[in-house]
Write a protein that holds these residues in place. Sequence first.
Motif, mmCIF file in Angstrom:
data_model
loop_
_atom_site.group_PDB
_atom_site.id
_atom_site.type_symbol
_atom_site.label_atom_id
_atom_site.label_comp_id
_atom_site.label_asym_id
_atom_site.label_seq_id
_atom_site.Cartn_x
_atom_site.Cartn_y
_atom_site.Cartn_z
ATOM 1 N N PRO A 1 1.419 2.221 -3.259
ATOM 2 C CA PRO A 1 2.783 1.950 -3.745
ATOM 3 C C PRO A 1 3.315 3.097 -4.612
ATOM 4 C CG PRO A 1 1.400 0.019 -4.011
ATOM 5 C CD PRO A 1 0.490 1.147 -3.614
ATOM 6 N N ALA A 2 4.517 3.568 -4.300
ATOM 7 C CA ALA A 2 5.128 4.679 -5.028
ATOM 8 C C ALA A 2 5.442 4.298 -6.465
ATOM 9 C CB ALA A 2 6.401 5.132 -4.318
ATOM 10 N N THR A 3 5.578 3.016 -6.750
ATOM 11 C CA THR A 3 5.864 2.582 -8.119
ATOM 12 C C THR A 3 4.654 2.746 -9.021
ATOM 13 O OG1 THR A 3 5.284 0.305 -7.537
ATOM 14 C CG2 THR A 3 7.612 0.923 -7.394
ATOM 15 N N MET B 1 5.488 -2.744 1.103
ATOM 16 C CA MET B 1 5.271 -3.970 1.831
ATOM 17 C C MET B 1 6.216 -5.040 1.307
ATOM 18 S SD MET B 1 2.542 -3.724 3.931
ATOM 19 C CE MET B 1 3.147 -2.164 4.450
ATOM 20 N N HIS B 2 6.596 -5.950 2.141
ATOM 21 C CA HIS B 2 7.424 -7.065 1.719
ATOM 22 C C HIS B 2 6.556 -8.047 0.955
ATOM 23 C CE1 HIS B 2 10.723 -5.674 4.157
ATOM 24 N NE2 HIS B 2 9.890 -5.517 5.159
ATOM 25 N N GLY B 3 7.124 -8.638 -0.073
ATOM 26 C CA GLY B 3 6.371 -9.602 -0.853
ATOM 27 C C GLY B 3 5.872 -8.984 -2.141
ATOM 28 N N PRO B 4 4.885 -9.634 -2.741
ATOM 29 C CA PRO B 4 4.374 -9.148 -4.024
ATOM 30 C C PRO B 4 3.740 -7.767 -3.903
ATOM 31 C CG PRO B 4 3.376 -11.263 -3.391
ATOM 32 C CD PRO B 4 4.228 -10.808 -2.259
ATOM 33 N N PRO B 5 3.702 -7.005 -5.023
ATOM 34 C CA PRO B 5 3.155 -5.644 -4.967
ATOM 35 C C PRO B 5 1.678 -5.599 -4.577
ATOM 36 C CG PRO B 5 3.915 -6.196 -7.199
ATOM 37 C CD PRO B 5 4.221 -7.352 -6.319
ATOM 38 N N TRP B 6 0.940 -6.661 -4.818
ATOM 39 C CA TRP B 6 -0.488 -6.649 -4.489
ATOM 40 C C TRP B 6 -0.722 -6.603 -2.987
ATOM 41 C CZ3 TRP B 6 -1.825 -10.846 -1.619
ATOM 42 C CH2 TRP B 6 -1.052 -12.000 -1.754
ATOM 43 N N VAL B 7 0.282 -6.947 -2.195
ATOM 44 C CA VAL B 7 0.124 -6.890 -0.738
ATOM 45 C C VAL B 7 -0.078 -5.436 -0.295
ATOM 46 C CG1 VAL B 7 1.246 -7.350 1.472
ATOM 47 C CG2 VAL B 7 1.421 -9.014 -0.377
ATOM 48 N N GLY B 8 0.671 -4.502 -0.894
ATOM 49 C CA GLY B 8 0.490 -3.091 -0.582
ATOM 50 C C GLY B 8 -0.905 -2.610 -0.940
ATOM 51 N N TRP B 9 -1.427 -3.105 -2.074
ATOM 52 C CA TRP B 9 -2.779 -2.712 -2.476
ATOM 53 C C TRP B 9 -3.829 -3.298 -1.540
ATOM 54 C CZ3 TRP B 9 -3.620 1.390 -4.978
ATOM 55 C CH2 TRP B 9 -2.709 1.853 -5.919
ATOM 56 N N LEU B 10 -3.565 -4.487 -0.987
ATOM 57 C CA LEU B 10 -4.499 -5.047 -0.001
ATOM 58 C C LEU B 10 -4.563 -4.158 1.240
ATOM 59 C CD1 LEU B 10 -3.826 -8.891 -0.165
ATOM 60 C CD2 LEU B 10 -5.843 -7.651 -0.955
ATOM 61 N N LEU B 11 -3.421 -3.632 1.652
ATOM 62 C CA LEU B 11 -3.395 -2.724 2.796
ATOM 63 C C LEU B 11 -4.161 -1.438 2.472
ATOM 64 C CD1 LEU B 11 -2.419 -2.071 5.634
ATOM 65 C CD2 LEU B 11 -0.299 -1.230 4.642
ATOM 66 N N VAL B 12 -4.000 -0.938 1.241
ATOM 67 C CA VAL B 12 -4.753 0.251 0.823
ATOM 68 C C VAL B 12 -6.254 -0.032 0.901
ATOM 69 C CG1 VAL B 12 -5.291 1.759 -1.140
ATOM 70 C CG2 VAL B 12 -2.910 1.178 -0.627
ATOM 71 N N LEU B 13 -6.677 -1.176 0.393
ATOM 72 C CA LEU B 13 -8.104 -1.525 0.417
ATOM 73 C C LEU B 13 -8.627 -1.692 1.838
ATOM 74 C CD1 LEU B 13 -8.348 -4.033 -2.569
ATOM 75 C CD2 LEU B 13 -9.269 -1.701 -2.445
#
Length: 192
Positions: free
Chosen positions: A53-55, A1-13
């Motif tokens: 996130p793959a990271t 996701m664009h932006g901070p890494p926590w945005v990807g985790w929000l999508l996961v949640l």
Amino acid sequence: MHGPPWVGWLLVLLCAGAGAYCLSSVRRGTAAQRREARGEALMGLGMAAMAVPATTVAQPPWTPWAFAAVFGTAGLWALLRRHPHHAVGAAAMVYMSLAMVSVPGGGPSGGHTGSMAHMESTGPGGLPMFTVLLLAYYAVYIVAAGVRLAPAATPGTADRAAQAPARASWPEIVGACRVAMGIGMFAMLLTL
């Protein structure tokens, strides 16, 4: 996701929550509602798995192919059952899975195993026109599904609504899950 890494985790949640709710409701409702809940649960949990996130979590190189196989099968099943929205969703998931493979460094020969988060950092992996068509479909779907969730205003309902809040029914909650997953799919498509 664009932006901070926590945005990807929000999508996961978001996707995992919607998928888990649908999975928990598989035993309720009519046979058709249970089938639909299974399809929604598969889609939500699959979207959550693709959005990790793959990271953070290393995925094996065959992961995109497994996603493509699972969602390809689900798409064929949806077509046979005449569920066009599930078929489009499954096709979008297959498309994103294959785009993860086509990302430079995202396939089996590259150093990364491909994920939606990895695609953002390496560049586009999909076909722009197909991505635009899917984005348009999900934009229209989200708005239309959201409008269907809004209560219809009839004379005198405002007085009754102020007296006692109504409890959401099972179809309304599943509809809200669909809107949430549609927003998630839209966000995932933006990363292509």
